[in-house]
Design a protein around this motif. Structure first.
Motif, PDB file in Angstrom:
ATOM      1  N   UNK A 167     -33.383  36.313   2.662  1.00 46.83           N
ATOM      2  CA  UNK A 167     -32.244  36.385   0.801  1.00 46.83           C
ATOM      3  C   UNK A 167     -31.306  36.241   1.313  1.00 46.83           C
ATOM      4  N   UNK A 168     -30.515  36.694   1.962  1.00 49.93           N
ATOM      5  CA  UNK A 168     -28.857  36.214   2.390  1.00 49.93           C
ATOM      6  C   UNK A 168     -29.130  35.042   2.686  1.00 49.93           C
ATOM      7  N   UNK A 169     -29.536  34.452   3.345  1.00 45.35           N
ATOM      8  CA  UNK A 169     -29.640  33.339   4.077  1.00 45.35           C
ATOM      9  C   UNK A 169     -29.214  33.154   5.320  1.00 45.35           C
ATOM     10  N   UNK A 170     -28.354  34.085   5.647  1.00 46.69           N
ATOM     11  CA  UNK A 170     -27.267  34.492   6.902  1.00 46.69           C
ATOM     12  C   UNK A 170     -27.578  33.800   7.448  1.00 46.69           C
ATOM     13  N   UNK A 171     -26.202  32.862   8.900  1.00 45.59           N
ATOM     14  CA  UNK A 171     -26.192  32.040  10.016  1.00 45.59           C
ATOM     15  C   UNK A 171     -25.902  32.163  10.371  1.00 45.59           C
ATOM     16  N   UNK A 172     -27.035  32.039  11.772  1.00 44.59           N
ATOM     17  CA  UNK A 172     -26.074  32.379  13.418  1.00 44.59           C
ATOM     18  C   UNK A 172     -24.812  32.680  13.707  1.00 44.59           C
ATOM     19  N   UNK A 173     -24.044  33.740  14.467  1.00 42.96           N
ATOM     20  CA  UNK A 173     -22.679  32.617  15.036  1.00 42.96           C
ATOM     21  C   UNK A 173     -23.417  32.391  16.151  1.00 42.96           C
ATOM     22  N   UNK A 174     -22.532  31.152  16.406  1.00 42.62           N
ATOM     23  CA  UNK A 174     -23.343  30.324  17.544  1.00 42.62           C
ATOM     24  C   UNK A 174     -23.460  30.802  18.824  1.00 42.62           C
ATOM     25  N   UNK A 175     -23.855  30.452  20.002  1.00 39.93           N
ATOM     26  CA  UNK A 175     -24.221  31.211  20.874  1.00 39.93           C
ATOM     27  C   UNK A 175     -23.955  30.057  22.278  1.00 39.93           C
ATOM     28  N   UNK A 176     -23.580  29.150  23.753  1.00 41.35           N
ATOM     29  CA  UNK A 176     -23.488  28.484  23.972  1.00 41.35           C
ATOM     30  C   UNK A 176     -24.934  28.428  24.982  1.00 41.35           C
ATOM     31  N   UNK A 215     -30.057  26.255   2.304  1.00 36.28           N
ATOM     32  CA  UNK A 215     -29.357  24.661   2.169  1.00 36.28           C
ATOM     33  C   UNK A 215     -29.709  23.646   2.510  1.00 36.28           C
ATOM     34  N   UNK A 216     -29.637  22.986   1.655  1.00 35.83           N
ATOM     35  CA  UNK A 216     -30.020  21.191   2.626  1.00 35.83           C
ATOM     36  C   UNK A 216     -30.010  21.016   3.771  1.00 35.83           C
ATOM     37  N   UNK A 217     -28.848  21.691   4.385  1.00 32.82           N
ATOM     38  CA  UNK A 217     -28.493  20.876   5.554  1.00 32.82           C
ATOM     39  C   UNK A 217     -29.236  22.021   6.629  1.00 32.82           C
ATOM     40  N   UNK A 218     -29.668  22.856   5.865  1.00 25.55           N
ATOM     41  CA  UNK A 218     -31.147  23.253   7.582  1.00 25.55           C
ATOM     42  C   UNK A 218     -32.680  23.561   6.687  1.00 25.55           C
ATOM     43  N   UNK A 219     -32.757  22.352   5.949  1.00 24.66           N
ATOM     44  CA  UNK A 219     -33.695  22.421   5.380  1.00 24.66           C
ATOM     45  C   UNK A 219     -35.135  22.069   6.978  1.00 24.66           C
ATOM     46  N   UNK A 220     -34.228  20.696   7.480  1.00 26.43           N
ATOM     47  CA  UNK A 220     -35.064  19.773   7.712  1.00 26.43           C
ATOM     48  C   UNK A 220     -35.648  20.814   9.370  1.00 26.43           C
ATOM     49  N   UNK A 221     -34.595  21.436   9.648  1.00 25.74           N
ATOM     50  CA  UNK A 221     -35.540  22.509  11.182  1.00 25.74           C
ATOM     51  C   UNK A 221     -36.430  23.319  10.374  1.00 25.74           C
ATOM     52  N   UNK A 222     -35.907  24.078   8.810  1.00 27.06           N
ATOM     53  CA  UNK A 222     -37.032  25.143   8.814  1.00 27.06           C
ATOM     54  C   UNK A 222     -38.360  24.235   8.979  1.00 27.06           C
ATOM     55  N   UNK A 249     -42.148  16.411   1.629  1.00 32.81           N
ATOM     56  CA  UNK A 249     -42.071  15.821   0.485  1.00 32.81           C
ATOM     57  C   UNK A 249     -41.168  14.702   1.916  1.00 32.81           C
ATOM     58  N   UNK A 250     -39.435  14.362   1.789  1.00 31.79           N
ATOM     59  CA  UNK A 250     -38.398  13.552   2.183  1.00 31.79           C
ATOM     60  C   UNK A 250     -38.897  14.652   3.767  1.00 31.79           C
ATOM     61  N   UNK A 251     -39.319  15.853   3.672  1.00 34.32           N
ATOM     62  CA  UNK A 251     -39.208  16.510   5.438  1.00 34.32           C
ATOM     63  C   UNK A 251     -39.954  16.102   6.281  1.00 34.32           C
ATOM     64  N   UNK A 252     -41.100  15.510   5.281  1.00 32.12           N
ATOM     65  CA  UNK A 252     -42.781  14.632   6.450  1.00 32.12           C
ATOM     66  C   UNK A 252     -42.230  14.301   7.500  1.00 32.12           C
TER      67      UNK A 252
END
Length: 332
Positions: A167-176, A215-222, A249-252
């Motif tokens: 719903x809020x499309x939160x992004x995780x804190x990176x982890x190594x 967000x567009x930068x996340x759609x490919x991995x989704x 579409x473009x993410x085929x």
């Protein structure tokens, strides 16, 4: 045999079968035979988790999971891996149960067991993640495919904390993870994409709309996660799969990547259900055998680890390149 402590662990740590159901989670899913099969996936995970968190021995886990139908058995091993991982991470729990499971009866399901480790990560504080991944010296896909643990973490968060992560499309804190914190959010989103397939009951339009709200930068991995879930778990008929392919579409190429990974996991386990054969043909125009050939010829090499991207992502990129328009024209 279960101990009193094991029973208590099960009581307080194991979710109920009902709590992982679509209605209980509040997902907009209409009950059909297809969605019932999808809903059986988290239920199988719970069964495996319950048996492991009670402290059942490896011998007993193997024999209990042998009673689970082949289509769902890998998911039950996900849950068992989750339970053993939590037990190993607990103070004084370092009995190396997880490694024994993954090197033993769970080995054919190695890709799903990594996801089970991710489910455990969602329930453990980050300081305990450091030693959560066992060293599997005899496993050819270790540690390359261990990124599926992060995928599993993303799936879990989207499925059980939906408002925040979807719903809020939160992004995780990176982890190594594997020493590459910059890739952590991408692997996380691959799991979120898988969760979207379940949360919308495999309805292509609803899934595509859900991806499109990120967000567009996340759609490919989704989209790669959607491709994996739709092929590995099923949930759509031929018409629905064709609709999903058009919607990508473009993410085929990302969708097709997920299909290849799903086929890899199913063939490695030794059981490929009818819905995986169907998805392979409709989503990629290739057979399961053809997609296995794609996977084999694009596999990651040890030399890949020297670059800026993990071997896992370089393998994914080589697969994607096989499904781009220029590659398909050349093949034709």
């Amino acid at each position: 045999m279960s101990t009193l402590i094991g029973v208590l662990r099960k009581r307080f740590l194991a979710p109920s079968i009902a709590s992982v159901g679509f209605a209980e989670r509040g997902f907009p899913v209409t009950h059909t035979d297809a969605t019932a099969r999808l809903e059986a996936v988290p239920q199988a995970v719970v069964c495996g988790f319950e048996w492991a968190i009670e402290g059942a021995s490896l011998w007993e886990i193997e024999r209990r999971l042998a009673l689970v139908e082949p289509e769902q058995r890998g998911f039950a091993y996900e849950g068992a891996t989750m339970g053993y991982t939590i037990l190993d991470a607990m103070p004084g729990g370092g009995r190396d149960r997880t490694r024994a499971l993954l090197e033993g009866p769970a080995r054919p399901h190695i890709f799903l067991t990594y996801i089970g480790i991710g489910f455990a990560m969602a329930r453990l504080p980050r300081p305990l993640w450091k030693n959560i991944l066992p060293e599997l010296t005899e496993e050819p896909y270790h540690p390359v495919m261990s990124w599926l643990a992060v995928d599993g973490y993303g799936f879990d968060r989207a499925y059980f904390d939906t408002e925040k992560w979807v719903g809020e499309q939160a992004e995780p804190v990176p982890y190594p993870w594997a020493g590459r914190p910059e890739y952590f959010p991408r692997a996380f989103d691959q799991g979120v994409g898988r969760a979207l397939w379940f949360m919308h009951g495999g309805k292509p339009d609803a899934v595509a709309a859900a991806v499109g709200r990120f967000a567009e930068h996340r759609r490919a991995d989704l989209w790669s996660g959607v491709g994996l879930a739709s092929t590995f778990a099923g949930g759509a008929d031929q018409r629905g799969l064709a609709q999903l392919r058009r919607a990508s579409g473009d993410y085929y190429d990302q969708l097709a990547l997920g299909v290849v990974f799903a086929v890899k996991g199913r063939t490695y386990s030794g059981h490929v259900p009818a819905h995986t054969h169907l998805a392979a043909g409709v989503l990629t125009d290739l057979s399961v055998q053809g997609l296995q050939a794609v996977s084999d010829r694009t596999e990651a090499a040890e030399s890949d680890d020297d670059g800026p991207q993990p071997q896992y992502e370089l393998w994914r990129e080589r697969i994607r390149s096989e499904f781009r328009p220029d590659a398909r024209r050349a093949a034709g």
